[in-house]
Design an enzyme around this catalytic site. Structure first.
Site, PDB file in Angstrom:
ATOM      1  N   SER A 113       0.867  -1.175   0.000  1.00 15.76           N
ATOM      2  CA  SER A 113       0.000   0.000   0.000  1.00 15.76           C
ATOM      3  C   SER A 113       0.901   1.222   0.000  1.00 15.76           C
ATOM      4  CB  SER A 113      -0.878   0.004   1.255  1.00 15.76           C
ATOM      5  OG  SER A 113      -1.509   1.262   1.439  1.00 15.76           O
ATOM      6  N   TYR A 169      -2.397  -1.163  10.281  1.00 17.38           N
ATOM      7  CA  TYR A 169      -2.317  -1.238   8.823  1.00 17.38           C
ATOM      8  C   TYR A 169      -1.017  -0.623   8.321  1.00 17.38           C
ATOM      9  CZ  TYR A 169      -3.871  -0.962   3.949  1.00 17.38           C
ATOM     10  OH  TYR A 169      -3.984  -1.099   2.588  1.00 17.38           O
ATOM     11  N   LYS A 191       1.968  -2.801   6.509  1.00 18.70           N
ATOM     12  CA  LYS A 191       2.259  -2.528   5.105  1.00 18.70           C
ATOM     13  C   LYS A 191       3.701  -2.064   4.912  1.00 18.70           C
ATOM     14  CE  LYS A 191      -1.616  -3.831   3.371  1.00 18.70           C
ATOM     15  NZ  LYS A 191      -1.708  -5.012   2.483  1.00 18.70           N
TER      16      LYS A 191
END
Length: 266
Positions: free
Chosen positions: A136, A149, A153
């Site tokens: 991401s 997150y 990532k």
């Protein structure tokens, strides 16, 4: 890499970016696309549409991942492209329950490790193979309001870098997909972090899964490491590297404008 005649496995292939990748790989002439997803029915539906194979897979289960790779290579031939796309949204702060952090780590990071462990020996023995990691833009920058997150990532980007450095001279090609927001079911989970300002921001820059798949195919063809469906991410990354403190200040201002100064507390 040209996809014509290749065998590809895509995790998280039942919807979103994964589904778009499966459909695009098939359209590019892949000999076989294996659609793997925790949603077995969804995977089967996509596979039926493209003439591939749908399988139910929990990517956080190493034995299941290894068994899938063994079965594909026995029945369909060597895996040319392993697309590790499955992931979960993981919002919140450092006080998220340990179980939430562990789940994000298992699905967003260790699933990539498990897949690489399974396919890499065969690729090295053949002297070729392609690893596609979906990370991401959060892995290059950060994701406001989503600590687990962002952290996981970043780890995916680091893993992909390491694999490219370590095995790039042995025929293993590696690409790392780092989009910003994409119009998938996961998008709504991030929109829920803030008020309307965040929703407008997210929707204003979101790409379609098909646009992401197009960027992936172009990057595979060029054998380029970073896949950036949002080209502006490269400039943001450059600014971050050039003046880290200024970038952090700018991100704090963006957070204020999107989340209204909400403080994260235990």
């Amino acid at each position: 890499m040209e996809l014509d005649g290749r065998v590809a496995v895509v995790t998280g292939g039942a919807s979103g970016i994964g589904e778009a990748l499966c459909r695009r790989f098939a359209a590019e002439g892949a000999a076989h696309v294996v659609v793997a997803d925790l949603d077995g029915d969804g995977a089967a539906a996509v596979a039926d549409d493209i003439g591939g194979t749908g399988v139910t897979l929990d990517v956080s289960d190493e034995d299941a991942v290894r068994n899938l790779v063994d079965r594909v290579e026995r029945d369909l031939g060597p895996i040319d492209l392993m697309a590790m796309n499955a992931g979960i949204a993981a919002g919140g702060d450092v006080w998220e329950p340990n179980e939430a952090w562990e789940r994000a780590w298992q699905v967003n990071v260790m699933a990539h490790v498990y897949a690489v462990r399974a396919v890499l020996p065969g690729m090295l023995a053949r002297g070729e193979g392609y690893l596609l990691h979906t990370a991401s833009a959060a892995g290059l920058l950060t994701n406001i309001g989503a600590a687990p997150y962002s952290v996981t990532k970043h780890a995916v980007v680091a893993l992909a870098e390491w694999l490219s450095v370590t095995y790039g001279d042995r025929g293993i090609r590696v690409s790392c997909l780092c989009p910003q927001f994409v119009d998938t079911p996961m998008l709504g989970e991030f929109e829920a972090l803030g008020d309307g300002s965040l929703t407008r921001f997210v929707r204003g820059i979101a790409k379609t899964p098909e646009e992401v798949a197009e960027a992936v195919v172009e990057a595979l063809r060029a054998e380029r490491f970073l896949v950036l469906p949002h080209p502006e991410v490269a400039e943001y990354f450059r600014r971050k590297a050039t003046d880290y403190d200024r970038w952090l200040t700018g991100m704090r201002r963006l957070q204020e404008s999107l989340l209204g100064g909400r403080e994260e507390t235990p």
